[in-house]
Each structure stands twice: as C-alpha cells, then as structure tokens.
Design a protein around this motif. Structure first.
Motif, PDB file in Angstrom:
ATOM      1  N   HIS A 211     -13.744  53.390  -3.456  1.00 60.41           N
ATOM      2  CA  HIS A 211     -13.373  52.811  -3.977  1.00 60.41           C
ATOM      3  C   HIS A 211     -14.100  52.422  -5.686  1.00 60.41           C
ATOM      4  CE1 HIS A 211     -10.267  50.340  -5.815  1.00 60.41           C
ATOM      5  NE2 HIS A 211     -11.417  49.860  -6.099  1.00 60.41           N
ATOM      6  N   GLU A 212     -15.107  51.279  -5.329  1.00 64.94           N
ATOM      7  CA  GLU A 212     -16.619  50.941  -5.806  1.00 64.94           C
ATOM      8  C   GLU A 212     -17.425  51.922  -6.846  1.00 64.94           C
ATOM      9  OE1 GLU A 212     -15.974  48.015  -6.738  1.00 64.94           O
ATOM     10  OE2 GLU A 212     -14.621  46.867  -4.581  1.00 64.94           O
TER      11      GLU A 212
ATOM     12  N   HIS B 111     -14.758  53.628  -9.064  1.00 61.64           N
ATOM     13  CA  HIS B 111     -15.585  52.742 -10.284  1.00 61.64           C
ATOM     14  C   HIS B 111     -16.247  52.462 -10.870  1.00 61.64           C
ATOM     15  CE1 HIS B 111     -11.813  50.341 -10.219  1.00 61.64           C
ATOM     16  NE2 HIS B 111     -12.079  49.365  -9.253  1.00 61.64           N
TER      17      HIS B 111
ATOM     18  N   CYS C  51     -12.539  43.301  -6.527  1.00 60.06           N
ATOM     19  CA  CYS C  51     -10.600  43.760  -6.043  1.00 60.06           C
ATOM     20  C   CYS C  51     -10.377  43.402  -4.842  1.00 60.06           C
ATOM     21  CB  CYS C  51     -10.959  45.818  -5.681  1.00 60.06           C
ATOM     22  SG  CYS C  51     -12.177  46.167  -6.781  1.00 60.06           S
TER      23      CYS C  51
ATOM     24  N   GLU D  86      -6.987  50.094 -11.504  1.00 61.79           N
ATOM     25  CA  GLU D  86      -6.838  50.135  -9.647  1.00 61.79           C
ATOM     26  C   GLU D  86      -6.731  51.722  -8.765  1.00 61.79           C
ATOM     27  OE1 GLU D  86      -9.478  47.937  -9.468  1.00 61.79           O
ATOM     28  OE2 GLU D  86      -9.228  47.371  -7.865  1.00 61.79           O
TER      29      GLU D  86
END
Ligand SMILES: [Zn+2]
Length: 288
Positions: A95-96, A99, A112, A126
């Motif tokens: 997920h990071e 980003h 997050c 998100e």
C-alpha cells in the motif's frame, strides 16, 4: 544508477504494476516479495510498535483510526506497525509502495490507518493505494486467470491465499471481484453492542460488507443485509475449525435494497475474525 521516478512514466496503474514487478524480478514468483520491491525502489523499511513509539506529531495526522503504516518521502522510508499479522504487513508495505509510485500521491508523508487500508474506505487516495497494493499482491492479471480456472469455494480461497501469501479475506474478495461467473462474497462481523451489557445475549453476526462479481450484480443484486441464523452460526464458528472446512446450505436471500428474494447456494466459513459466505446461483444452467 538513477532512482526510479514514476512521474517520468506516463503509465496506467496496471501497466505500472507490470513494469515494477518485471523490473524487480517478481513476475515469475508465486508470492510477490515486498522486500525486493523496496530494494528496487531504494526505499528503506522498519517495523516498530506504533502504539508506543510513534512520535505524537505524526500520530496527530491520523484522525480516527489506528495508524498502521507510513511512508516518508524525504527519508525514503516505509514503516509498519509490528503488531500486524504477516499478511497485513505485506499488504501495508505494498500500500505504501502504491503511494510512492502513483503519480498524484507524491506528498512528504503518508500515515495510513486501519480504516484507510480497509476495503470500505471512502478516501480516494487510500482506495487507489489499496487497489495498487492488491494488483501487486495478486500479480496483476495472473490471479484473474487463476480465479476463473478454480471453483468458487472456500478450498480455492485457502489454496490461492497460501500461494500468494495474502489474507483469506483479501483473497476471497479478489476471487469474486475478478470472476466471470456470478458469485458474491458476504462478510459478517460479530455485533458487540448487546453482549457488553448482557452477557447472556446470543451472539449475533450481521453483514459487514458484500462484494459481487460483475455478472452476479447484473443478474441478482450487489448487496444483502441481515444476520446468520444462530443454529447455522453454531456449526460454522467452531474454535479450531479450518477455513476450508465449510458448511454448504441453500438459503433465501434478498437484496439490501428490497425486491425479490432469491434462493442461492451459500458456502459458509470463518477465519476466527469474520464469518464469510460465498453465494452462487442455485442452478446456474437453469437461469438464463
Ligand atoms: Zn495510505
């Protein structure tokens, strides 16, 4: 050697996923290795106890949820909370990375939380990072092809989750989302409200969210509501029970929005946190 800069590339997220998986030597792996992606992107990684060690000025950036992962662009650093399970840590790192790679996400710092990284978050950035993480985790189109060559069953969820080192819940969701056949995943959560004040109250598990395949949505509905009957719950939520050891029933379900109720096959299973039901049409051949 130059540092990877996604903003130099005019790529759709899906193409970006393929590019990064290939360049980082992950395309032939069953399960993606987040550490090798971090190395390729020249990002450092640490894990620590967010509850005790997260600096207050960073904690303030999180509004309501529990902070679980962060990326600091200046430090080229990804961190995750050490209390996370292995599948959740893997997902959080991916997920990071989302980003980091998604062109419009390049801020100085993302912190997050569990709500933002959940399937029902309404925050656009998100959602985008979650979708990107899922593409990396499930190797883009590769999982989609597999999803359609497996039956829609708890046993298939277990087998694919182990292969991709993903959580059962994320795998079940992906199996349904990417399916050409009509199917729906219903995720139930335990209601804690009444039992807090009444220890004798019966357990109640109600619908937390639903995911349907495009053809199920088209032919039936995309959301159901309600709770699991107590006798059925007693058969499914048995301590120590394996996720693939399911209970198959024919049930009558109606859309959350009302309308005609339909009889469907429902396979119930649980991972000790949630009860799941995979719904498929009762007689696929008989329904045009
Ligand atoms: Zn995020």
């Amino acid at each position: 050697m130059t540092t990877f800069q996604s903003s130099y590339l005019e790529l759709e997220p899906r193409e970006l996923v393929r590019f990064v998986l290939r360049e980082a030597g992950q395309i032939d792996n069953d399960a993606v290795n987040p550490a090798e992606l971090l190395d390729y992107l020249k990002l450092a990684y640490i894990s620590f106890d967010f509850a005790r060690e997260l600096p207050p000025e960073i904690r303030q950036r999180v509004s309501s949820g529990q902070p679980r992962a962060l990326i600091s662009f200046g430090d080229r650093l990804v961190a995750t909370d050490s209390s996370l399970s292995e599948p959740k840590s893997r997902f959080s790192v991916l997920h990071e990375i989302g980003h980091y790679l998604l062109p419009h996400h390049q801020h100085t710092l993302y912190v997050c939380d569990d709500l933002g990284m959940s399937a029902w978050t309404r925050l656009a950035f998100e959602q985008e990072a979650n979708a990107f993480a899922a593409e990396l985790l499930f190797q883009g189109e590769r999982f989609s092809l597999e999803a359609n060559s497996h039956p829609v069953t708890a046993a298939a969820v277990k087998q694919l989750a182990e292969k991709y080192k993903a959580s059962f819940e994320a795998t079940a969701r992906r199996l349904v989302e990417k399916n050409f056949r009509p199917c729906m995943l219903v995720v139930f959560k335990q209601d804690s409200g009444r039992q807090v004040v009444d220890p004798n109250a019966a357990q109640s598990w109600t619908v937390k969210y639903c995911v349907s395949s495009p053809s199920f949505k088209l032919r039936f509905f995309d959301r159901v509501s309600g709770s699991i009957p107590a006798p059925l719950l007693a058969r499914v939520a048995v301590p120590g029970r394996d996720i693939a050891d399911s209970v198959v029933e024919k049930v009558q379900v109606g859309a959350a929005t009302g309308g005609e109720a339909r009889r469907v096959n429902a396979e119930f299973f649980w991972n000790t946190y949630n009860v799941f039901a995979l719904l498929t049409p009762e007689a696929p051949d008989a329904q045009g």
